[in-house]
Design an enzyme around this catalytic site. Sequence first.
Site: not given
Ligand SMILES: Cc1ncc(C[n+]2csc(CCOP(=O)(O)OP(=O)(O)O)c2C)c(N)n1
Lengths: 324, 324, 328, 328
Positions: B60, B83, B129
Site C-alpha cells: 500500500e 479497504f 475490514h
Molecule cells: C494490508 C493489506 N492489504 C491487502 C489486503 C487484502 N488481501 C487479503 S489476503 C491478500 C493476498 C495475500 O496473499 P499471500 O500473502 O500470498 O497469502 P495467501 O492468501 O496466498 O495465503 C490480500 C491482497 C489485506 N488484507 N491487508
Amino acid sequence: MKKMTYAEGIREAMRTKMKEDPNVILFGEDVGKFGGCFGVSGDLWEQFCDDRVRDTPISEGAIVGAAVGSAACGIKPIAELMFIDFLTVGMDQLVNQAAKMKYMFGGEISIPMVLRVPAGGGIGGAAQHSQSLEAWATHVPGLKVVYPSNAQDAYGLLLTSIDDPDPVVFIENKVLYAMQNDVDENEMKAIPLGKARVVKEGSDVTIITYGRQVYDSLQAAEIVAKDGINVEVIDLRSLFPLDKETIVKSIEKTHKAVLVSEECKRGAYTGDIAAMIAEELFYELDGPLMRVGALNTPIPFSTELENYVMPNVRDIELAVRSLF
Amino acid sequence: MKKMTYAEGIREAMRTKMKEDPNVILFGEDVGKFGGCFGVSGDLWEQFCDDRVRDTPISEGAIVGAAVGSAACGIKPIAELMFIDFLTVGMDQLVNQAAKMKYMFGGEISIPMVLRVPAGGGIGGAAQHSQSLEAWATHVPGLKVVYPSNAQDAYGLLLTSIDDPDPVVFIENKVLYAMQNDVDENEMKAIPLGKARVVKEGSDVTIITYGRQVYDSLQAAEIVAKDGINVEVIDLRSLFPLDKETIVKSIEKTHKAVLVSEECKRGAYTGDIAAMIAEELFYELDGPLMRVGALNTPIPFSTELENYVMPNVRDIELAVRSLF
Amino acid sequence: MKITNEQLKEMYLTMLKIRKFETSAMDLFADGKIPGFVHLYIGEEAVATGACANLREDDYITSTHRGHGHIIAKGGELNYMMAELFGKEDGYCNGKGGSMHIADATKGILGANGIVGAGHNIAVGSGLAIQTKKTDQVCICFFGDASTNQGTFHEALNLASVWKLPVVFVCENNGYGISVSQERHQAITDISVRGASYNMPGITIDGNDLFAVYEAVGEAVARARKGQGPTLIECKTYRWRGHFEGDPTVYRPEGELEAWLKKDPIPRVEKYFIENELMTEEEIKEMNDNVDKMVEEAIEFAENSPIPSLESALKDVYSDIVEEGRVR
Amino acid sequence: MKITNEQLKEMYLTMLKIRKFETSAMDLFADGKIPGFVHLYIGEEAVATGACANLREDDYITSTHRGHGHIIAKGGELNYMMAELFGKEDGYCNGKGGSMHIADATKGILGANGIVGAGHNIAVGSGLAIQTKKTDQVCICFFGDASTNQGTFHEALNLASVWKLPVVFVCENNGYGISVSQERHQAITDISVRGASYNMPGITIDGNDLFAVYEAVGEAVARARKGQGPTLIECKTYRWRGHFEGDPTVYRPEGELEAWLKKDPIPRVEKYFIENELMTEEEIKEMNDNVDKMVEEAIEFAENSPIPSLESALKDVYSDIVEEGRVR
Ligand SMILES: Cc1ncc(C[n+]2csc(CCOP(=O)(O)OP(=O)(O)O)c2C)c(N)n1
Ligand SMILES: Cc1ncc(C[n+]2csc(CCOP(=O)(O)OP(=O)(O)O)c2C)c(N)n1
Ligand SMILES: [Mg+2]
Ligand SMILES: [Mg+2]
C-alpha cells in the site's frame, strides 16, 4: 519544591519503572547512546545498557509492531517515535493491531505498551515535523491518549501509562521539553488517567485545553482578568479517557466555554469535545462554543508564517472576549 | 431514467475519463483481470489493458506513493486500496506527501491524484475490514474528501475528482456498491465538490449526513413524519470542501440538527461539523446538536453484534424525537 | 532430525484435522452459516503441521488471514474455532473476531490477522519479549508469498536479524496473492533469496512434503533457541480453493490446480505409513473417522452456542473502561 | 563511458558549488540566520554530482532531508535555495518549505523530503509516469543507508522491478543513520546485495570517486532509458559534519572522520586536472573564486528577500480554496 524540565519528568518516570520492573524496556531511533533526538532518554542507556535501551533501525512499522508483539507476550515496552508525524509510517500497527487486539480476540490478549511521540510546532520543523495528530488517536477505540503539560504531570502520567494494561499514546510537546516547572517532591507519584486538572479556578468562562496551550490560556486569562472576566482553565491531561465530570461541573458553573489546542482546527479533537458539550450540556450554555486552533494549513517553515498559523495568546483572548 | 449500481457509477466515471485522457490510469491490488475485490473496476482491464489498469503487489505504501509521484509528473492516477483500513499502511504517502507537497513547495507541484477507498461495516468484515476513517482525512489540510451516496453522485463526483488538481480521497461505501439507483441519463455529468444535496426538504429539523446513512436518515424522516415532524435531510457528498452554505441555510430554517455518520462517535467528523455549528450558528439553535454514530468499539464480527454497534434507523429516529 | 512414529502419527492427525475442518467450513460457508470472509488452508496442511510440530506449548506463532491451519497445528481447539467462525458466544473471541482474528494466548497463538504483513512485526516483538525474558522460547511467523512485498516483511526481517531474535519466518508460497501470480508480484522465483538482504539463512523447500518442512523448520527452531538468530524458510505449496470462498479463480491457468492436486500432502504421508508398515489402512480409516467426529462435534458445539449478548459488544475495548450502550 | 573535459569541468564546478553552499549554510546556521534543521552534504559531493551529470533537464530526481547537494547537482539555483533556507519570500517555496522541502518542477526536482524513505515510492511514481507517457526520461532516487531499512525501500524496489520502471536507485552509504552505524542498523555490509531480492542489478562503488559514480550511474541511466528497468547503486561515502548542525557526534569512533577527510572527493578531481593538464592551479583558483562569489550573491539575495506576507501562509494548501486567516 524543586525544578524539573518536562523532558526530565519523562525520563525519570522511565527510570523509575525500569528500575522497578525488568520487563520495562525502551526502544526507538537513537534513544541509546545518543540519548534521543530531543535528549529525552538522556543517560538511560548508560544505566540500563543495550538490552533494555535499544537503538532501532529506521523502521517505524517495526518499532510499533515490536511494541505490540512484545506487549502481547508480557513485556511492557516503551517505544519512541522521533516525531508524531512518523506515526503515519507505523499507523497500522497502532490502529489495526494494538488498539484492536484485545477486542478482536475476545479479551484474550492485552497490549500494555506506551508509544511516546513528540508533537507540535514551534521549532521551525515545517510541514512534516510539526503536526498535532492527537485527533487521529482519540478516534480509535482501544487507544488511550495522554498529553501532559508540565514536568510533574509528565512524570505521574507516564508512570501510570507504563503500568496501564492497554496501549497508551503518550504525546509530548516538543516546545515544552526544555521548560522547567516546579515539582513537589512529595507528589512525585502516579496520576490516574482521565483526571483533568483545574489549573485556575474561575466563574465566568471555561477554557478547556491541554499541552502547551495551557500556558497560553493562563496568559489570556490573566489579560482578560483585568477587565473582570474570571476564567477557569482546565488542563485535560488525558484526552481519552476524558474527564467529562470536570468539564460538566465547570460548564454548569460558567455556562461558557472556549476550547483550545494546537491542532489545525478542522477535525481537531476539540471539535469532538465541543460536540459533546453541544449535545449533552446544550441547556447549560449561554453562548457559542468557541474554538481556537491552528489554521487549516500545513505548518510553514518561516518563523513568521509558523507563528501566524499557530494559535497564540491573542487568539485565545479574542475568543474569550467574544463571549462577553 | 435508467438503473445503475453505485459500483457501476464509479466504474463508468473511470471509463469516461480513461477514454478521454490517456494520462488517466488505474492501479491497485487485483483491479485488473480480477476486476477488483468488490468488482468495481470490472471490465476496465479488458478495455484498457495492462498499461493503464495495473495489478500491484501488496504494497500500500508503494501504491499511494506511486500515485503521488506519478501525479507530480503530470499523470492523473486513480489508485485503489482494497479497504480504507489499509490506509494505515499508506498513510505517510497520503498525509505527509500528497497533502503537503503543493504547500511545502510553495505551489510548485500539484498532485492530481484520486485515492479510492471502500469504507464502512455491514459485511461481517470485523475490526480490520469495516472502519470508517474519513475523520482522519478531513483533519489533513491539503486533502479533499468525497463520499457519494448513490450511483449518479458517485459518477459525477468521481469525474470531478479525477480532474481535480489536488489529491482527493474518494470514499466508497461497501454496502452501497450493489445498490441500484435511478440515474438521469441527461444528468450524467460532473458534480462540483463542495455542493451538498438537499435530499428531502423539511422545516422542523435538519439531518446532516452522507453515504449509507442518507438512506437510514430518509427512513427515519418518514417514520417521524407520521407524528408531524418534518425533517430536512442533507447529503453532504463532499466532506471537504464542506458546503457550509447549505448547512447554514437549513439550520436558519429548522433551528435543530442531527448529525449522522457511520463513524465511531468519538472523534467523528460529524463532531467537527457540530462544533462549527455550535460556534458559528449558536444563536440559531433551539435545541442540542444531536449526533448519531457507531458505538466507540472496533467493529465486531458476529452479525448481531455488528448490527448493534452500527447506527441504524431507530437511533436516528430517537435522536430526532429527542428534540421535540 | 529423527521423527518418531508417535510424532508422525500426531502430525498426520493434525493434517487431517485441518483438512476436515476446512472442508466443513467450506460447506458451512456455502450454506450461509458462516458470515464474512473465509480463507481456506486446504492443500497447504503440511506447512503448518510440519512447522508447529517443532514447537512447545510455550512457543509462539503469528498467523494470517488464512489462519485456521496454523491455529489447529499450534493446538487450537476445533470447538472454539468453529464457534468463532459462526460468530457465537463460545467462540475463541466470543464472536467478536471471526475467521480472521482467532487467538489463544494460552497456546502462544498471537492471532490470525486481517492485515497482510502485520504478523511479521508482531513476531519480531514476540522475539524481543523472549530475548528480554532470556527464555529459550521461539516464535514462528507464518505468511504468504504476496505478503513478502509488504514493507513490514523487510523491516521485520532486518530487525530480527540485527537483534538476532528467536524468530523463524515461514513463507507459504502458494503462488498467488489473491489473483496476482508470483511472477506478476515480484521478479524473483525463490523468495528465500531475500534472506541475503539481512544476512539471514534462507532456504526453499517443498511445502507439500511434511518431512521436509519438519526438518527445515526444526533446524531453524534449534538455531533460534540457541540464540543464533532468525531463519527464512520458503515452502512451495498451493491453495486448492479460491483466495476466499466465493472467488471464481478466473486467473488460474488450466491444469494448474489438477497438477497440484496430485501433490496432495496427505496421501504422501499415508503412503509412508503403509510402505513402512507404521499404520494399516484400517488404522488410517479409523483416524479419519475420529477426526470426522471431532469436526462434527465442533459444528454441533458451534450450532448450540448462543448468540453473544448485545452488551458484550461493549466489553474488552479497554481493560478498565466500558462505555454506555444503545438506548434504542 | 567517456567524459569530455567540458563535462568534467562542469562537474567540478558543481562539486564546488555544493561544498561552498554547504559551508556557508553551516556558518549561517551557527549565526542563527537559518532556523529549523539543516543537514549538510559536505563530503558526499561526488555522489550527487556524478549521478546527476548523466541526466537531462527533463529527467527527474527525488531527494532526502540531506538534499542541498542533489538539488544543486540537478540545476537548482543557489539564490532561491539560500532564500528558502532563510525562510524568505523569494525562496524556492516562498519560505514555506525550508531546507528539507526544496523542489523545482521546472528542473525535474521532485523535492527534498523530511520523511526518511518517502522519496523511494515517489521515484517509482515518477517512473510510472514516464512509462505511461512512453518517453525516454529517467528518475534518479537518492537515499541514505539507514533509509534502506524502511519498508518503503523494499516496496519501491520491488514494484520498480516488477514493472521495469526507469528508476535508478542511488544509495548514499555514509555509514550512519543519525547516531546508529550501519553495522547496528543492518546485518549486511554492502547494501547493493539487496538488489537480488528484486532480481535487480546491484553494485557497490566508491562514492568519493566522481569518475566511478559518473560511470556506474551512466550505465544504469542508459539501461533505464532503453526500458531495461531499474538498478541499485550503492556509493560508499561519509558525511563530515554531524547528522544535523548541532549534533555533537559522540557516536563516532576516534580517527574515523580524519581518515575520510583524506578521501575528500574534490582534491581528487583537482589532482586529475593538474596531472592531465586540463586545468592550471590558477584556473582552479579562479573557478573557486567564482563560486565563492555565487554563494555570496546567494546570501545577499536571501538577506534582501522580504519576509513572506502573512496572508501567503494561507495560499497553496489547495489549488482553488483559500480559507480565512486570523482576525487578531
Ligand atoms: C494490508 C493489506 N492489504 C491487502 C489486503 C487484502 N488481501 C487479503 S489476503 C491478500 C493476498 C495475500 O496473499 P499471500 O500473502 O500470498 O497469502 P495467501 O492468501 O496466498 O495465503 C490480500 C491482497 C489485506 N488484507 N491487508
Ligand atoms: C520516517 C522517518 N523516520 C525518522 C526520521 C528522522 N531522521 C531523519 S534523517 C535520519 C537518518 C537517515 O539516515 P540515512 O538514511 O542514512 O541518511 P543520512 O542522514 O545518513 O544522509 C532519521 C532517523 C525521519 N525524518 N523520518
Ligand atoms: Mg499466496
Ligand atoms: Mg546515512
